[in-house]
Write a protein that holds these residues in place. Structure first.
Motif, PDB file in Angstrom:
ATOM      1  N   MET A  83      55.958 -18.473 -45.741  1.00 14.52           N
ATOM      2  CA  MET A  83      56.481 -17.112 -45.582  1.00 14.52           C
ATOM      3  C   MET A  83      57.686 -16.884 -46.496  1.00 14.52           C
ATOM      4  O   MET A  83      57.817 -15.814 -47.110  1.00 14.52           O
ATOM      5  CB  MET A  83      56.877 -16.861 -44.121  1.00 14.52           C
ATOM      6  N   VAL A  84      58.562 -17.881 -46.600  1.00 13.66           N
ATOM      7  CA  VAL A  84      59.736 -17.776 -47.484  1.00 13.66           C
ATOM      8  C   VAL A  84      59.269 -17.583 -48.926  1.00 13.66           C
ATOM      9  O   VAL A  84      59.785 -16.730 -49.654  1.00 13.66           O
ATOM     10  CB  VAL A  84      60.645 -19.023 -47.328  1.00 13.66           C
ATOM     11  N   GLY A  88      59.410 -14.150 -51.545  1.00 13.49           N
ATOM     12  CA  GLY A  88      60.153 -14.279 -52.802  1.00 13.49           C
ATOM     13  C   GLY A  88      61.600 -14.686 -52.606  1.00 13.49           C
ATOM     14  O   GLY A  88      62.434 -14.438 -53.487  1.00 13.49           O
ATOM     15  N   LEU A  89      61.906 -15.326 -51.488  1.00 11.89           N
ATOM     16  CA  LEU A  89      63.285 -15.739 -51.214  1.00 11.89           C
ATOM     17  C   LEU A  89      63.609 -17.001 -52.014  1.00 11.89           C
ATOM     18  O   LEU A  89      62.843 -17.965 -52.013  1.00 11.89           O
ATOM     19  CB  LEU A  89      63.487 -15.983 -49.720  1.00 11.89           C
ATOM     20  N   PHE A  94      64.201 -26.671 -47.068  1.00 12.14           N
ATOM     21  CA  PHE A  94      63.723 -27.130 -45.770  1.00 12.14           C
ATOM     22  C   PHE A  94      64.080 -28.609 -45.657  1.00 12.14           C
ATOM     23  O   PHE A  94      63.859 -29.373 -46.604  1.00 12.14           O
ATOM     24  CB  PHE A  94      62.212 -26.908 -45.638  1.00 12.14           C
ATOM     25  N   VAL A  95      64.649 -28.977 -44.521  1.00  7.34           N
ATOM     26  CA  VAL A  95      65.119 -30.346 -44.316  1.00  7.34           C
ATOM     27  C   VAL A  95      64.657 -30.815 -42.943  1.00  7.34           C
ATOM     28  O   VAL A  95      65.042 -30.246 -41.922  1.00  7.34           O
ATOM     29  CB  VAL A  95      66.658 -30.421 -44.402  1.00  7.34           C
ATOM     30  N   SER A  96      63.824 -31.857 -42.928  1.00  8.11           N
ATOM     31  CA  SER A  96      63.365 -32.457 -41.679  1.00  8.11           C
ATOM     32  C   SER A  96      63.970 -33.852 -41.554  1.00  8.11           C
ATOM     33  O   SER A  96      63.698 -34.725 -42.381  1.00  8.11           O
ATOM     34  CB  SER A  96      61.842 -32.531 -41.640  1.00  8.11           C
ATOM     35  N   PHE A  97      64.807 -34.023 -40.537  1.00  7.46           N
ATOM     36  CA  PHE A  97      65.431 -35.318 -40.267  1.00  7.46           C
ATOM     37  C   PHE A  97      64.490 -36.150 -39.400  1.00  7.46           C
ATOM     38  O   PHE A  97      64.076 -35.693 -38.334  1.00  7.46           O
ATOM     39  CB  PHE A  97      66.748 -35.136 -39.504  1.00  7.46           C
ATOM     40  N   SER A  98      64.192 -37.370 -39.822  1.00  9.33           N
ATOM     41  CA  SER A  98      63.424 -38.271 -38.956  1.00  9.33           C
ATOM     42  C   SER A  98      64.347 -38.781 -37.852  1.00  9.33           C
ATOM     43  O   SER A  98      65.477 -39.198 -38.112  1.00  9.33           O
ATOM     44  CB  SER A  98      62.880 -39.462 -39.729  1.00  9.33           C
ATOM     45  N   VAL A  99      63.832 -38.773 -36.619  1.00  9.77           N
ATOM     46  CA  VAL A  99      64.582 -39.323 -35.489  1.00  9.77           C
ATOM     47  C   VAL A  99      64.103 -40.743 -35.179  1.00  9.77           C
ATOM     48  O   VAL A  99      64.499 -41.328 -34.172  1.00  9.77           O
ATOM     49  CB  VAL A  99      64.497 -38.418 -34.236  1.00  9.77           C
ATOM     50  N   ILE A 189      67.488 -15.213 -42.670  1.00  3.58           N
ATOM     51  CA  ILE A 189      67.666 -15.805 -43.999  1.00  3.58           C
ATOM     52  C   ILE A 189      68.116 -14.720 -44.973  1.00  3.58           C
ATOM     53  O   ILE A 189      69.055 -14.910 -45.760  1.00  3.58           O
ATOM     54  CB  ILE A 189      66.368 -16.468 -44.504  1.00  3.58           C
ATOM     55  N   LYS A 190      67.452 -13.570 -44.916  1.00  6.23           N
ATOM     56  CA  LYS A 190      67.816 -12.454 -45.811  1.00  6.23           C
ATOM     57  C   LYS A 190      69.254 -12.006 -45.564  1.00  6.23           C
ATOM     58  O   LYS A 190      69.975 -11.661 -46.504  1.00  6.23           O
ATOM     59  CB  LYS A 190      66.853 -11.291 -45.617  1.00  6.23           C
ATOM     60  N   THR A 191      69.676 -12.005 -44.310  1.00  4.61           N
ATOM     61  CA  THR A 191      71.056 -11.624 -43.988  1.00  4.61           C
ATOM     62  C   THR A 191      72.047 -12.573 -44.655  1.00  4.61           C
ATOM     63  O   THR A 191      73.082 -12.134 -45.175  1.00  4.61           O
ATOM     64  CB  THR A 191      71.277 -11.617 -42.459  1.00  4.61           C
TER      65      THR A 191
END
Length: 193
Positions: A83-84, A88-89, A94-99, A189-191
C-alpha cells in the motif's frame, strides 16, 4: 493599555505559531523515543537507529517459528508495504525485530521474509542481539512485552504495529494481527511526511 493588549496578542500568536512547528499531530498518538540499537539484517549487514534517521518507519516484533500470530502479522506488514508503494510514499522503511534471535539467523529470516513476498528494498528483518536485549528493548522503548519461557520454543509477545517518525520516536501503535487499520496507518504516515 491598548498597546499592552496588542503586544499580548502578538506574543500569544507567536507562541501558537512556534508551537505548530513542532511534532505533527497524530490522533491518539504517543511520543516515545527509541534508544539507539545495533542489529544485523537478513542480508547480514549492520543496522541501527542512525540508519533510519530521517525516515518514517513501520515496525513489529515477530519470530520465524511462531505457531500462530506472526504469519498473519507478517502478511499484514507485506500488505502495508504494498500500500505504501502504491501510494507513492517515499522514505518509509519497514523493520521487523526478531524476538527469538538465537533461532532467527539472517538466513532463516531471509527465507521467512521471502515466503511473504517482502521487498527488501525497504524492509529489514533484524537479529544479532541477545534474548535479554530484545526483551528489555521492547519493554523500555515500545512499551510491549517480549518473553521467551524456559520451556518450549514459542516466544510470548504482543501483536502491535508501530509507527516511528523521522527522529526515532514512536508516534502510534495499531493492531497488527486482526482488524488492522491499514487506511489509518497510511494516513498517519502521510501526516508525518
Amino acid at each position: 493599555m491598548m498597546k499592552m493588549r496588542l503586544a499580548a496578542i502578538c506574543l500569544l500568536a507567536a507562541v501558537l505559531l512556534l508551537s505548530a512547528c513542532g511534532k505533527k499531530d497524530i490522533k491518539n498518538g504517543v511520543d516515545w523515543p527509541i534508544q539507539d540499537f545495533t542489529a544485523t539484517t537478513q542480508a547480514n549487514k549492520p543496522l541501527g537507529l542512525k540508519d533510519l534517521k530521517g525516515k518514517v518507519w513501520i515496525s513489529d516484533f515477530v519470530f520465524t517459528s511462531c505457531a500462530d500470530v506472526c504469519p498473519p502479522m507478517t502478511s499484514n506488514m507485506a500488505k502495508l508495504q504494498k500500500m505504501v508503494k502504491d501510494e507513492g510514499l517515499k522514505n518509509v522503511e519497514f523493520v521487523s525485530f526478531s524476538v527469538d534471535p538465537t533461532v532467527d539467523s539472517p538466513d532463516v529470516l531471509t527465507k521467512y521474509a521471502k515466503s511473504f513476498g517482502a521487498d527488501f528494498n525497504n524492509w529489514n528483518f533484524l537479529t544479532g542481539y541477545s534474548q535479554d536485549f530484545i526483551e528489555k528493548f521492547a519493554t523500555k522503548n515500545f512499551k510491549t512485552l517480549v518473553k521467551k519461557p524456559q520451556e518450549g520454543n514459542q516466544v510470548i509477545h504482543q501483536t502491535f504495529i508501530y509507527l516511528v517518525d523521522q527522529d526515532g520516536h514512536i508516534r502510534k501503535n495499531y493492531s497488527g494481527f486482526k482488524d488492522v487499520p491499514f487506511e489509518e496507518i497510511i494516513s498517519d504516515i502521510k501526516t508525518l511526511q
